[in-house]
Write an enzyme that holds these catalytic residues in place. Structure first.
Site, PDB file in Angstrom:
ATOM      1  N   GLU A 141      24.065  57.740  44.328  1.00  0.00           N
ATOM      2  CA  GLU A 141      25.529  57.720  44.464  1.00  0.00           C
ATOM      3  C   GLU A 141      26.028  56.281  44.515  1.00  0.00           C
ATOM      4  OE1 GLU A 141      25.074  59.920  47.984  1.00  0.00           O
ATOM      5  OE2 GLU A 141      25.257  58.197  49.303  1.00  0.00           O
ATOM      6  N   LYS A 143      27.405  52.743  45.602  1.00  0.00           N
ATOM      7  CA  LYS A 143      27.469  51.933  46.817  1.00  0.00           C
ATOM      8  C   LYS A 143      28.847  51.290  46.816  1.00  0.00           C
ATOM      9  CE  LYS A 143      24.887  48.285  49.279  1.00  0.00           C
ATOM     10  NZ  LYS A 143      25.924  48.094  50.233  1.00  0.00           N
ATOM     11  N   ASP A 145      32.100  49.322  47.809  1.00  0.00           N
ATOM     12  CA  ASP A 145      32.240  48.028  48.444  1.00  0.00           C
ATOM     13  C   ASP A 145      33.571  47.960  49.180  1.00  0.00           C
ATOM     14  OD1 ASP A 145      31.483  45.531  49.130  1.00  0.00           O
ATOM     15  OD2 ASP A 145      31.939  44.603  47.205  1.00  0.00           O
ATOM     16  N   TYR A 254      29.893  59.528  52.526  1.00  0.00           N
ATOM     17  CA  TYR A 254      28.604  59.603  51.846  1.00  0.00           C
ATOM     18  C   TYR A 254      27.489  60.130  52.725  1.00  0.00           C
ATOM     19  CZ  TYR A 254      28.138  54.995  54.014  1.00  0.00           C
ATOM     20  OH  TYR A 254      28.119  53.968  54.904  1.00  0.00           O
ATOM     21  N   LYS A 350      21.255  47.054  43.436  1.00  0.00           N
ATOM     22  CA  LYS A 350      22.394  46.148  43.297  1.00  0.00           C
ATOM     23  C   LYS A 350      22.702  45.828  41.839  1.00  0.00           C
ATOM     24  CE  LYS A 350      23.339  43.877  47.075  1.00  0.00           C
ATOM     25  NZ  LYS A 350      24.507  43.928  47.930  1.00  0.00           N
ATOM     26  N   CYS A 444      60.769  21.712  39.258  1.00  0.00           N
ATOM     27  CA  CYS A 444      60.331  22.779  38.365  1.00  0.00           C
ATOM     28  C   CYS A 444      59.737  22.157  37.091  1.00  0.00           C
ATOM     29  CB  CYS A 444      61.503  23.683  38.007  1.00  0.00           C
ATOM     30  SG  CYS A 444      61.077  24.907  36.751  1.00  0.00           S
ATOM     31  N   CYS A 447      62.366  23.179  34.142  1.00  0.00           N
ATOM     32  CA  CYS A 447      63.771  22.766  34.027  1.00  0.00           C
ATOM     33  C   CYS A 447      64.060  21.510  34.838  1.00  0.00           C
ATOM     34  CB  CYS A 447      64.702  23.892  34.456  1.00  0.00           C
ATOM     35  SG  CYS A 447      64.690  24.219  36.218  1.00  0.00           S
ATOM     36  N   CYS A 462      61.790  28.178  41.899  1.00  0.00           N
ATOM     37  CA  CYS A 462      62.790  27.446  41.153  1.00  0.00           C
ATOM     38  C   CYS A 462      64.068  28.255  41.303  1.00  0.00           C
ATOM     39  CB  CYS A 462      62.384  27.353  39.678  1.00  0.00           C
ATOM     40  SG  CYS A 462      63.755  26.861  38.627  1.00  0.00           S
ATOM     41  N   CYS A 467      67.092  28.485  34.522  1.00  0.00           N
ATOM     42  CA  CYS A 467      65.851  27.803  34.138  1.00  0.00           C
ATOM     43  C   CYS A 467      65.291  28.480  32.886  1.00  0.00           C
ATOM     44  CB  CYS A 467      64.850  27.902  35.285  1.00  0.00           C
ATOM     45  SG  CYS A 467      63.179  27.434  34.814  1.00  0.00           S
TER      46      CYS A 467
END
Ligand code: IVH
Length: 708
Positions: A141, A143, A145, A254, A350, A444, A447, A462, A467
């Protein structure tokens, strides 16, 4: 509750709540509806969260939920602790006190290839005194994370939730666990003869959801999460369960690690195998790996399945860091037992790490549609999880400062599944003195107006509404697929039309001087005619699309849909009081403030008026109206997928027709798929559906005959 009876009761309740005119002015709830309301809501939560197969719209769910709330408000003595309203109470907090696990939460040994797996199998067989040719089955099954959790049920009620902690002791997070809709507050462990149970699982965030959370955090000027796991483990440990709930975690279970009757006798072994135990948990309403778990009769088959899953990894909804292989027979598991560190009956397989190192060449700045200035790292191109990465977002100023990232640095880049690449850290040991700190701009980059950092936020803005970068980003948003979907008007064309002075604002798109465009290189009568057509069609688009097209902060596809369901004209939103926004599922004060501010701005007000005058639809269309549950619709409650080339209609149109006929469009072939419409040159999806044998395959013609 049986599906058929749940659905017919749903209809009854909706009819009562909505009243004869369907305006919500129905009959008030009576106390004898109480049990039914709870059962109906539980049924729909399970369909939505666990089976990923909703049977009603969000709005209809809300109508029923509110009816239950109203009933409980007038009859507080009635309230059951497993009522769906009791998931996040208002006065709950989580104090994270230390609690001892009923069974220690161990780690897993790791393997990386077939050889490691074969070695492990050898050790298992030796321990059990088993010949190489005696049958030995494995359960495999994902794993997952995320953050591991342990759940204790007593007399069928969820009594305690805890984090893994140090394995022996975790932190108590019961109220946060109650907030997760994939965890039943009550379920029938008594049917297994079990009085006291401890389950193990992993709380996770979907990758797409994670991307949205980070997008939102970035837009709100908050620090982004490095990966879905950090977002999940953080969510588990919130003080306020409401915040855990907002993060939308799913809990995959699980293992049924412990289960005893009232005399303390074990009842788990009776289930025979791990695989059977997990399937039982699925029947009890828990979210389990389902189609991603497999029983294998040899270690070679295990390795093959692991390799298949690794290949599928980028397309999976959740982040996996590998697979877990378990000896399936529970009696053998008991004989094998555990070391102080890990069980002997399980091993992790893994997947290859998805990290690489590269050099930071430079930092550029992008200005988004609401003016956020985002730093982007230009790195030496590097291959990572199947793609070449050369640009990586650095999110904001604090991100660069906190990680002390310098130009010329060697950096560690990670790409988690299909989640956008991310700079984990800089590697200072490689510095040779030539590295330069990133100089944050004061103006910016597009602009040259000064930029500001709003108080308490991590982003710089900005604030110049005109702009050019912002204007361009908003124009692109307006014509994009999810918005007005104007074919033939992309970034390149928009830029050219701007250069020629034809487009400055969104309404200008609807005032294009077609005869002058003809003089431009690369435009022919035919392409201009197509463009004109596409723009004319855009004028008829739904209110939802119009909302998406306007770049209103916080108003994406989903929020637009919910708003469009409720107004007759876009301008009505300007007058909405805050409570009205708050009454929509998932909307808060931020959205309310934002929409109000947007409409209060005279620029925007003016733009809407211009669009309306130019013939752009501002009213609710048929498409915007909430779908009613119509059980007689030809595809009621079915999932559908289109593959191959359709000849008579477009894919989007076909999906719309399917939805109107009661179907839900899904994106992949799985055991949950009911109908596959195969167009010309259908390929792997068709093969897979045929192999499953449970999918009804039909041609485009058959599909059209049914929906029309
Ligand atoms: S079984 C007795 N199964 O991985 C320990 N663990 O690295 C048995 N994990 O702490 C663990 N998915 O948090 C098991 N399908 C799965 C898992 C899983 C994720 C996590 C779990 C464990 C860690 C060990």
């Amino acid at each position: 509750m049986l599906k058929s009876s749940a659905l017919s009761k749903t209809k009854e309740v909706l009819a009562k709540a909505e009243g004869p005119r369907g305006n919500g002015a129905g009959t008030p709830p009576s106390t004898d509806e109480y049990e039914d309301l709870i059962a109906i809501l539980k049924f729909h939560e399970h369909q939505y969260y666990v089976l990923d197969d909703p049977q009603i719209s969000d709005r209809e769910y809300d109508v029923i939920y509110k009816r239950l709330e109203a009933l409980e408000a007038t009859n507080p003595l009635l309230v059951r602790s497993d009522s769906p309203t009791q998931r996040v109470g208002s006065d709950l907090t989580t104090n994270l006190e230390a609690v001892e696990h009923l069974v220690p939460m161990l780690s897993l040994a790791n393997s990386y290839n077939l050889e490691d797996l074969q070695d492990w199998e050898g050790t298992v067989r030796r321990y059990l005194n088993m010949e190489a040719d005696e049958p030995l089955a494995f359960a495999v099954e994902p794993k997952y994370d995320g953050g591991s959790v342990a759940l204790v049920y007593e007399n069928d009620y969820l009594m305690r939730g805890a984090t893994r902690g140090n394995g022996a002791e975790g932190e108590e997070i019961t109220n946060n666990m109650r907030a997760l809709p994939t965890i039943p507050l009550k379920t029938a462990f008594s049917s297994l003869g079990m009085d006291r149970v401890e389950l193990r699982g992993e709380a996770l965030i979907r990758k797409d959801r994670f991307a949205k959370i980070n997008e939102q955090r970035e837009a709100d000027g908050q620090q982004v999460f490095a990966n879905p796991r950090n977002a999940a483990t953080g969510a588990l440990r919130m003080k306020n369960p409401k915040e855990t709930s907002d993060r939308k975690l799913d809990a995959f279970i699980y293992s049924l690690g412990f289960g005893v009757d009232k005399d303390g006798n074990d009842q788990v072994q009776k289930l025979g195998s791990h695989f059977a135990a997990v399937e039982k948990l699925g029947e009890l309403g828990f979210l389990i790996p389902g189609q991603y778990m497999k029983r294998c009769d040899s270690i070679e088959e295990v390795a093959k399945f692991c390799a298949e899953m690794e290949e599928q990894r980028p397309t999976l909804a959740y982040e996996l860091d590998g697979m877990v292989v378990k000896v399936d027979d529970l009696a053998l598991q008991a004989r094998l037992g555990s070391t102080a560190h890990h069980p002997r009956w399980a091993i992790a397989y893994k997947f290859a790490a998805q990290q690489a190192t590269s050099t930071l060449l430079n930092v550029d700045y992008q200005v988004g549609k609401i003016g956020s200035v985002t730093p982007v790292a230009r790195i030496e191109p590097v291959a990572l999880a199947g793609v070449t990465v050369s640009n990586v977002s650095l999110h904001n100023e604090d991100f660069i400062r906190d990680k002390d990232i310098r130009i010329g640095d060697r950096v560690l880049v990670e790409r988690a599944g299909d989640v956008i690449p991310y700079i984990v850290k800089s590697l200072p040991d490689y510095r040779d003195g030539s590295q330069q700190p990133v100089e944050w701009p004061s103006h910016c980059p597009e602009c040259s107006e000064p930029i500001v950092r709003p108080e308490g936020e991590a982003r710089w803005l900005c604030v110049n509404n005109d702009c050019p970068a912002q204007v361009m980003a908003r124009l692109i948003q307006h014509v994009s697929k999810d918005a007005m979907d104007i074919d033939g008007l992309g970034e390149k064309q928009l830029a050219r039309f701007r250069e020629n002075g034809w487009i400055q604002t969104i309404p200008d798109i609807y005032r294009l001087p077609y005869d002058e465009i003809l003089a431009l290189e690369g435009f022919k009568e035919k392409s201009i005619e197509n463009l004109r057509l596409a723009i004319d069609q855009a004028k008829e688009k739904s209110l939802q699309r119009l909302l998406v097209s306007l770049s209103i902060h916080h108003i994406g596809k989903k929020a637009s849909k919910m708003l469009a369901e409720q107004v007759e004209d876009i301008r009505d939103l300007a007058d909405w009081p805050e409570e009205r926004f708050l009454s929509i599922h998932g909307m808060g004060k931020t959205v309310a403030d934002n929409v109000s501010a947007w409409f209060a701005n005279s620029h925007n007000h003016n733009m809407i008026e211009q669009l309306a005058q130019l013939g752009v639809n501002t009213k609710q269309t048929e498409e915007d109206k909430p779908l009613a549950v119509d059980e007689s619709a030809p595809f009621f409650g079915k999932t559908i997928l289109f593959t191959g080339t359709l000849s008579e209609i477009g894919r989007k149109e076909a999906q719309g027709l399917a939805e109107a006929a009661g179907a839900r469009n899904v994106s992949g072939v799985s055991s949950k798929l009911d109908i596959l419409v195969a167009g010309e040159k259908a390929g792997s999806k068709l093969k897979k559906a045929e192999a499953l044998g449970t999918v009804k395959v039909m041609s485009e013609g058959e599909f059209l005959a049914l929906v029309r």
